[in-house]
Design a protein around this motif. Structure first.
Motif, short mmCIF file in Angstrom:
data_model
loop_
_atom_site.label_atom_id
_atom_site.label_comp_id
_atom_site.label_asym_id
_atom_site.label_seq_id
_atom_site.Cartn_x
_atom_site.Cartn_y
_atom_site.Cartn_z
N ARG A 1 0.81 -1.22 0.00
CA ARG A 1 0.00 0.00 0.00
C ARG A 1 0.85 1.28 0.00
O ARG A 1 0.29 2.37 0.00
CB ARG A 1 -0.95 -0.02 1.20
N ALA B 1 -3.04 2.02 -5.76
CA ALA B 1 -3.56 0.99 -6.65
C ALA B 1 -3.73 1.55 -8.06
O ALA B 1 -3.99 2.74 -8.24
CB ALA B 1 -4.89 0.47 -6.13
N ASP C 1 -8.12 -2.83 -2.27
CA ASP C 1 -8.39 -1.45 -1.92
C ASP C 1 -9.07 -1.40 -0.56
O ASP C 1 -9.96 -2.20 -0.29
CB ASP C 1 -9.31 -0.79 -2.95
#
Length: 323
Positions: free
Chosen positions: A249, A253, A322
């Motif tokens: 992360r 994305a 996500d």
């Protein structure tokens, strides 16, 4: 990301119990604990026609050091994985997920430095992480194998693949050592450390080598996150998975149809290789992983002989979900 979809090959893993049953119902060869030779102070390993001497610490392995000692020796899966990850037919290369512009991070690298040794010359930067006790022997193995040259046949293949992102390499006839200055080691404890600072260990001067696609907003993430045989202790499953997710992360994305005027980076691809040992530990890892990631097990066609089904080894590809 079409190139990632092409790489996945197998259907996405949806059910933990089904995946575990499929894997552990088959005959699995005995690899014992998975160490090559835990009593030897050094072992000789051949990867892609190149010979490496890997120094180990049997005394450290047998010690009662708090925090574990499994990284003190070389494990059987590592040379197989190192050979696979550097194979020119590997879809990671043919789909440009890996290239000479890539930054790669490895969790639980251990003392061998073997994956870093074989892969670093073909990527921009390689960051190996583990606990502090690994650092000295990791550096020893980098230094001991600095003069290992890429084989002549490998050079020809890499030269042909240069348009796909490979660096050219010195031939075996050259006395020039392989460059290792793009390998960094930094401590990363999955239970206590933050992954967000990983790139701070890179040489600041490397900024001058940025490629066109890297200009603009700072990229704190990685193209590829690797882990080789780190799933063996159920108590470490949750912090290990959390660390993988935090690293993935660091890079936003991929969003289809985003503004073409801004650079777009692919999501971090996470590859987890492990030996089949306990179905309970595997299920705990997969259950925890599927909370944070979409998961695919790579097919035999992708993995080849050494890591295919029935070998006693598994390789999964993860894409972080996500939030």
């Amino acid at each position: 990301m079409d190139q990632i979809i092409n790489l996945l090959a197998n259907e996405e893993v949806i059910d933990v119990d089904e995946e575990s049953f499929l894997l552990f119902a088959q005959d699995i060869p005995s690899n014992n604990l998975g160490m090559i030779n835990p009593r030897a102070p050094a072992v000789e390993i051949s990867i892609n026609g190149n010979e490496y001497t890997i120094h180990q610490s049997p005394s450290l392995l047998s010690s009662h050091r708090a925090g574990g000692t499994t990284g003190a020796v070389l494990w059987k899966i590592t040379p197989l994985f190192a050979e696979w990850i550097t194979n020119l037919s590997n879809p990671l290369w043919t789909n440009a997920i890996l290239s000479h512009t890539s930054t790669v991070a490895e969790l639980g690298t251990g003392i061998s430095a073997l994956v870093a040794l074989v892969l670093a010359s073909s990527v921009r930067h390689y960051i190996a992480t583990d606990q502090e006790y690994v650092r000295k022997l990791f550096r020893t193995n980098l230094d001991a194998n600095a003069s290992v040259s890429v084989s002549s046949s490998d050079n020809k293949s890499r030269a042909k693949g240069k348009s796909k992102g490979f660096k050219s390499s010195k031939s075996k006839s050259s006395s020039t050592a392989r460059p290792l200055d793009n390998i960094s080691f930094t401590t990363l404890d999955w239970e206590t450390d933050q992954a967000a600072s990983l790139k701070e260990c890179m040489d600041p001067d490397e900024a001058h080598g940025q490629y066109e696609e890297d200009k603009g907003e700072e990229d704190k993430g990685f193209d590829l996150l690797l882990s080789c045989d780190c799933v063996y202790n159920e108590a470490l499953v949750a912090p290990f998975v959390r660390t993988c997710a935090e690293i993935c992360r660091l890079r936003p994305a991929y969003v289809a149809g985003s503004d073409e005027s801004r650079p777009r980076r692919s999501p971090t691809v996470c590859i987890i290789a492990q030996q089949q040992r306990s179905p309970d530990v595997f299920e705990a890892w997969l259950r925890e992983t599927m909370r944070e990631f979409r998961v695919w097990r790579l097919s035999d066609d992708v993995l080849g002989e050494g890591l295919k089904s029935g070998s006693g080894y598994l390789v999964h590809l993860l894409l972080v979900r996500d939030k």
